[in-house]
Structures are given as C-alpha cells and as structure tokens.
Design a protein around this motif. Structure first.
Motif, PDB file in Angstrom:
ATOM      1  N   THR A 243       0.862  -1.183   0.000  1.00  0.00           N
ATOM      2  CA  THR A 243       0.000   0.000   0.000  1.00  0.00           C
ATOM      3  C   THR A 243       0.904   1.240   0.000  1.00  0.00           C
ATOM      4  N   ILE A 244       0.307   2.408   0.213  1.00  0.00           N
ATOM      5  CA  ILE A 244       1.084   3.642   0.226  1.00  0.00           C
ATOM      6  C   ILE A 244       1.764   3.886   1.568  1.00  0.00           C
ATOM      7  N   HIS A 245       1.493   3.042   2.565  1.00  0.00           N
ATOM      8  CA  HIS A 245       1.908   3.309   3.940  1.00  0.00           C
ATOM      9  C   HIS A 245       3.291   2.730   4.232  1.00  0.00           C
ATOM     10  N   LEU A 246       4.237   3.591   4.551  1.00  0.00           N
ATOM     11  CA  LEU A 246       5.631   3.191   4.721  1.00  0.00           C
ATOM     12  C   LEU A 246       5.811   2.134   5.805  1.00  0.00           C
ATOM     13  N   GLU A 247       5.272   2.366   6.991  1.00  0.00           N
ATOM     14  CA  GLU A 247       5.515   1.430   8.099  1.00  0.00           C
ATOM     15  C   GLU A 247       4.888   0.065   7.831  1.00  0.00           C
ATOM     16  N   SER A 248       3.711   0.043   7.246  1.00  0.00           N
ATOM     17  CA  SER A 248       3.083  -1.243   6.926  1.00  0.00           C
ATOM     18  C   SER A 248       3.859  -1.982   5.845  1.00  0.00           C
ATOM     19  N   CYS A 249       4.431  -1.227   4.907  1.00  0.00           N
ATOM     20  CA  CYS A 249       5.259  -1.862   3.874  1.00  0.00           C
ATOM     21  C   CYS A 249       6.487  -2.517   4.497  1.00  0.00           C
ATOM     22  N   LYS A 250       7.070  -1.859   5.476  1.00  0.00           N
ATOM     23  CA  LYS A 250       8.199  -2.451   6.184  1.00  0.00           C
ATOM     24  C   LYS A 250       7.777  -3.743   6.885  1.00  0.00           C
ATOM     25  N   GLU A 251       6.600  -3.720   7.488  1.00  0.00           N
ATOM     26  CA  GLU A 251       6.105  -4.922   8.176  1.00  0.00           C
ATOM     27  C   GLU A 251       5.945  -6.078   7.196  1.00  0.00           C
ATOM     28  N   LEU A 252       5.447  -5.790   5.999  1.00  0.00           N
ATOM     29  CA  LEU A 252       5.285  -6.840   4.997  1.00  0.00           C
ATOM     30  C   LEU A 252       6.637  -7.467   4.665  1.00  0.00           C
ATOM     31  N   CYS A 253       7.636  -6.652   4.503  1.00  0.00           N
ATOM     32  CA  CYS A 253       8.974  -7.177   4.183  1.00  0.00           C
ATOM     33  C   CYS A 253       9.505  -8.062   5.296  1.00  0.00           C
ATOM     34  N   LYS A 254       9.322  -7.630   6.535  1.00  0.00           N
ATOM     35  CA  LYS A 254       9.794  -8.430   7.661  1.00  0.00           C
ATOM     36  C   LYS A 254       9.047  -9.756   7.753  1.00  0.00           C
ATOM     37  N   ILE A 256       7.606 -11.421   5.218  1.00  0.00           N
ATOM     38  CA  ILE A 256       8.049 -12.281   4.115  1.00  0.00           C
ATOM     39  C   ILE A 256       9.403 -12.909   4.438  1.00  0.00           C
ATOM     40  N   ALA A 257      10.318 -12.092   4.966  1.00  0.00           N
ATOM     41  CA  ALA A 257      11.643 -12.605   5.319  1.00  0.00           C
ATOM     42  C   ALA A 257      11.546 -13.676   6.391  1.00  0.00           C
ATOM     43  N   ASN A 258      10.681 -13.479   7.355  1.00  0.00           N
ATOM     44  CA  ASN A 258      10.514 -14.448   8.437  1.00  0.00           C
ATOM     45  C   ASN A 258       9.907 -15.755   7.946  1.00  0.00           C
ATOM     46  N   ILE A 259       8.956 -15.665   7.024  1.00  0.00           N
ATOM     47  CA  ILE A 259       8.308 -16.863   6.483  1.00  0.00           C
ATOM     48  C   ILE A 259       9.232 -17.585   5.504  1.00  0.00           C
ATOM     49  N   GLY A 260      10.038 -16.834   4.780  1.00  0.00           N
ATOM     50  CA  GLY A 260      11.026 -17.452   3.894  1.00  0.00           C
ATOM     51  C   GLY A 260      10.614 -17.573   2.451  1.00  0.00           C
ATOM     52  N   GLN A 261       9.798 -16.655   1.974  1.00  0.00           N
ATOM     53  CA  GLN A 261       9.447 -16.620   0.558  1.00  0.00           C
ATOM     54  C   GLN A 261      10.390 -15.656  -0.159  1.00  0.00           C
ATOM     55  N   ARG A 262      10.670 -15.920  -1.418  1.00  0.00           N
ATOM     56  CA  ARG A 262      11.429 -14.977  -2.240  1.00  0.00           C
ATOM     57  C   ARG A 262      10.439 -13.935  -2.774  1.00  0.00           C
TER      58      ARG A 262
END
Length: 563
Positions: A243-254, A256-262
């Motif tokens: 989405t347009i929201h910076l902090e939520s975008c960061k959460e999505l990245c974290k 994904i990294a934790n789950i282990g998807q590329r």
C-alpha cells in the motif's frame, strides 16, 4: 583453547568420524568436533563453521590440522581458507581436495526421482530417475544428472550415498511457481466483490480496505495470512504490491523474510485521482519510497528486494512518475505497474494525459520501461494485464524487454477481457502469470495456469482455424521460467539449471493422510500424470516446499486455518 596453540593433527582428527578412505565427514560431526575441541559453539552449517573458524585470522586457521586429510597439501588448505574468507568459489581438480571442500564447506542435499521443468515454452522436460544436488547454505543447484552408478556419482560429486532422498513412485519435483503480480493487502477480501468493473471496484472495495493498512498493527495481523497462503500454494517467488503506507510496507517485508518466501515488494505510489483517505502528497510519496528502498536494502536479506511501484498512470502525476524513474535508475531497482487492463481505464488514462498517444508512452517518457538486457543499471519492468495494448505498444515492450504479467483469473472476475497470450508470445514479448489477488479469487498459480489455458481456448472461438491456443506446456512455462524471465530473475530461478537457486516443490498425487487428490491409473505415462496435476491438482499435492535450498514448513490446512 587458542587455535594457534593447537598443533596435534592426530588428536584433532580423533574427534572426527572418518571412513576407511579418510575423508567422509558428516556436517553434524564436524560441528560437534569443533565444539568439543575448542570449547565454542559455531553455527550449524559447515560453511559457516569454517567462516567462523577462519575469521580468527587465516594464520590461526592454518594451524588447525586440516593437512591431516589424505593427499591434501598444506598450500591447498591455505588457498582454500584464503578463498573462503574472500568469498571466492573454488574449483579443485584434486579429488580429495574437492571432496574435502564439498563435504566441509558445502552442506549438500541430494534428491533422486522424477524432475519436470521448462527450458523453453513449447515443451517441458521430464527427467526420469535423476539426481539433483544443491547446497543448503547458499541454495545453489550443484549438479543434475541421470541416475546411473550411485557410488561413482557420490565419489564424483562428493556426497554420502546413504543420505540421498528418494522420491516415491507417486512423487515428482517441479520448480517453485512465480507469481508476477499479487496485492498483499487485498487478500483481506479475496473471493468477494466481483460485481463491478475495475474503476468502480477500486473505489468500492479496494481503496477502503487498503487504507486500513495505515495501521501497522493491522498489517502485522493480516499480512502473514496473505504470504503464507501464497507460499502454501507453491509460490516460491512473488511480486507484491503493498500500500502507500511506509511502516506497513516495512512490516510486509519483515513478515516475508521471516516466512522465507522470495519476493519483490513495492510501496505503492498514488498522488492524484485517489480518495481523500487514500492519497499521498507528491514529495512525501517520493521521500517514503526512498526510505522504503533504504530499509529493505539494510535488511540484507537475499530473498526480499524492493520494487518501484506506481499503482497505474491515472493515480500518479508526471512529476511523481519521473522521480520514480530516477529512483529506479539510482538504486538499480525493478519496476512494476498496471497498464491497459480495461477499455474504460485506457480512455481514462489518455484523458488525464492528453499529450500522449498511448499508455506505454507515459511510462516510457519517465524511464519506467526498462530491462537489464538494454541497460546495465536497471533489472527490468513488469506490467500487469496488458489486454488492450496497441501493436505499437507491443513492439515497444518487445524492444525494451518489458515483461507482461498475464492475470487470467482477475481478467475474468472483474470483467476486464481476455489477453491474447499467444499473440504476445509470437511477438517475442516476455510473459508470465499473476494471481492478481484479490481481483483474482485465488493465490494459486496452478489455478492461473488452468485459467490461462481455458481463456486461450475461449479466445480461439473467434479466431481463424489456424489459431493455436496455449498448450499446458506453455502455461506451465509461464508459471515458472516465463515468470522468472518477466521479473528478470531467470539467471537465478525458474528451472533446475545448475547454478540457479533450488526453489522447488515436491508434488505427490496423494494428499495428506494418503488422500488421493486425483486418480492415476497404471496406463498413465509421466506426461499424463503431469497433465492431470495441472488440471486436477491443488495445494494438497504439495508435500514439500524449498526456497533457496531451505525446506519451508507446509502447514496442514486445519493448522493454517486455526493460526
């Protein structure tokens, strides 16, 4: 004990179980031996153990008596450790040194069975009874070859033949699926809201839901469901809109990294033609995009990368588009957006940008149509839908190497139209598949494969008799290697070529608890079973998922639902 004080090779080697040849070394035993002898606990993987071991300086590491191994000279060990510390890949012709390197420095895993993958669109390759070896540490495929003489092959490649994993007769290995277009926040309302065309659908359903992700806690609650469901369906690589929201975008990245998807993850940009509750100031959009890119790069996670993401031309001013093009160039980033999805959207776009004669030119003028084949600085652009591209735009895509994300599920669900995928393939345009959740009702690329075939068949009804609809081989290609090419990642993923990452799915015709998801008869060939899986299979057929050589958890459906 200080490594520099340890001189007795024979005492050190006593702690290591070695076979009669003197060089078979189990990775767990190697770790235990270091712990026992030196009183410190290194990391689990042998390669990391040696990095930690040699990090105490090369000279200290050399005092560790690796020279006790047969036929390995002291100078070879010196070169080995020095190269390891400088991150260089080694190629030894000496058999013992090669075995030593692979068993100690490489955490190898070997699987035997049927392998099915694509190297070209027209025909899948079915490799009967093959061995595939990969490095669990860095994920690289080390070798692929037909099974012949296991002891000889084990000697050649340096693996323990007793540790080979044997697929059963009802299993086969395929590359992980590549979803070139998916909206992570829209998973919240997947399977609902298919009563409106695109522009009205965005206003009624999409923008109100996406605006709720301004709350980072809301994002932390709901993004894991989207990512886990995608991975559960066998998508090992996904190209996400956030989405347009910076902090939520960061959460999505974290997450994904934790789950282990590329994944490629995009912070969406929208500074015009958007509701008041879901729109950005132009400069804030630019600044937040730079902050997001910086955050993802500082994560230093090899699986998660940022992608520049203007939502689509109508919601972005020319100033914003130009600045995003500069960020992509400056930071060497992928680019994604939507284009020519519906006829009304095309008209809407050109009305907003009257100085342009087509939609592609709007992006091109901002340097947002790129590919690494044409520039050494930009990985590439992926454009979703592309149903109503003009012939001139198709030629532009072919010339610039822009990839197309074909989203057949959403094209039907929100009544956009049917993409002529055959026409794009014939014109040399790169094309992959996207689920386009939640315009599409499913996170499954397997479902997108089916719908791409059926859409092509439906389109053929209005075509001349010589028109050739998509085959299941071509659709599978688009869901794997084709998608990798669209994302300019085909040097890393997409099939089982040596040197690529081991992103793979173990497919079984039996589901959990030996439930037969579809029936296989004794007359069925390997090609028949493969075709049945494409038409009849689902996530229950996936028994193992690998991303970057690491096995990811496959959740039981009830456990997933109860999370």
């Amino acid at each position: 004990m200080d490594l520099a004080q340890e001189k007795d090779a024979s005492n050190w080697l006593i702690t290591l179980p070695i076979d009669e040849n003197g060089f078979t070394l189990h990775k767990g035993a190697f770790r235990d031996a270091i712990t026992l002898r030196y009183g410190w606990l290194p990391s689990k993987s042998p390669s990391t153990c040696l990095v930690e071991l040699t990090s105490r300086t090369v000279e200290q590491a050399l005092s560790c008596p690796f020279g006790g191994f047969p036929s390995i000279r002291h100078d070879e060990i010196r070169d080995l450790t020095a190269n390891l510390m400088h991150g260089r890949i080694l190629d030894y012709t000496s058999y013992n040194a090669k075995v030593f390197y692979q068993l100690v420095f490489v955490s190898m895993r070997v699987v035997r069975g049927r392998l099915i993958h694509s190297t070209r669109p027209e025909k899948v390759d079915i490799l009967h009874d093959h061995l595939i070896g990969f490095d669990e540490d860095n994920g690289k495929i080390l070798f692929v070859e037909a099974f012949q003489d296991l002891p000889r092959q084990a000697e050649k490649h340096g693996f323990d033949p007793s540790n080979v994993e044997q697929l059963t007769h009802d299993q086969f290995l395929i590359p992980g699926f590549v979803d070139t277009h998916i909206h992570a926040p829209q998973y919240f309302f997947t399977g609902t809201g298919y009563d409106l065309p695109l522009l009205q659908w965005l206003q009624k359903y999409t923008f109100p839901i996406e605006s709720r992700f301004r709350d980072a806690e809301f994002a932390r609650q709901h993004y894991p469901l989207a990512v886990k469901r995608s991975l559960r369906h066998g998508t090992t690589t996904a190209c996400y809109f956030a989405t347009i929201h910076l902090e939520s975008c960061k959460e999505l990245c974290k997450i994904i990294a934790n789950i282990g998807q590329r994944a490629l993850v995009g912070k969406v940009n929208m500074d015009q033609e958007s509701p008041d509750h879901y729109v950005e100031d132009t400069q804030q959009s630019i600044d937040d995009t730079r902050s997001f890119v910086d955050f993802v790069k500082k994560m230093e996670n090899s699986l998660v990368k940022p992608i520049i993401t203007p939502r689509f031309a109508p919601t972005c001013s020319e100033k914003l588009l130009c600045e995003l093009g500069k960020i992509a160039r400056d930071e060497n980033l992928h680019i994604q957006s939507h284009i020519c999805e519906q006829k009304a959207e095309v008209k809407y776009t050109l009305d907003l940008f009257p100085s342009y004669h087509d939609c592609a030119s709007i992006f091109s003028s901002s340097n947002l149509l790129t590919n690494k084949a044409m520039t050494s600085t930009l990985p590439g652009t992926v454009m979703a839908h592309c149903i109503y591209l003009s012939e001139e735009e198709i030629q532009m895509f072919h010339k610039t190497g822009v990839g197309v994300s074909h989203c057949p599920i959403s094209n039907l669900c929100i009544k956009s139209g049917i993409l002529d995928a055959r026409h794009l393939l014939d014109r040399g345009v790169k094309i992959g598949l996207g689920t386009d959740v939640s315009g599409g009702y499913s996170s499954s690329i397997l479902e997108a494969i089916r719908l791409s075939i059926l859409s092509s068949k439906a389109l053929s009804f209005s075509k001349p008799p010589e028109y050739k609809e998509l085959s299941h081989h071509e659709a599978f290609y688009m869901g794997t290697l084709g998608g990798a090419k669209v994302l300019a990642m085909d040097d890393t993923i997409g099939n089982f070529e040596v040197g690529k990452q081991f992103d793979a799915l173990v497919i079984s015709t039996q589901g959990p608890h030996h439930e037969r998801v579809f029936d296989v008869t004794q007359d069925d060939t390997d090609e028949d079973v493969f075709m049945k899986y494409l038409y009849l299979g689902d996530d229950r057929n996936i028994s193992k998922i690998f991303v970057g050589g690491r096995e990811r958890v496959v959740w039981k459906l009830q456990e997933f639902a109860d999370e």
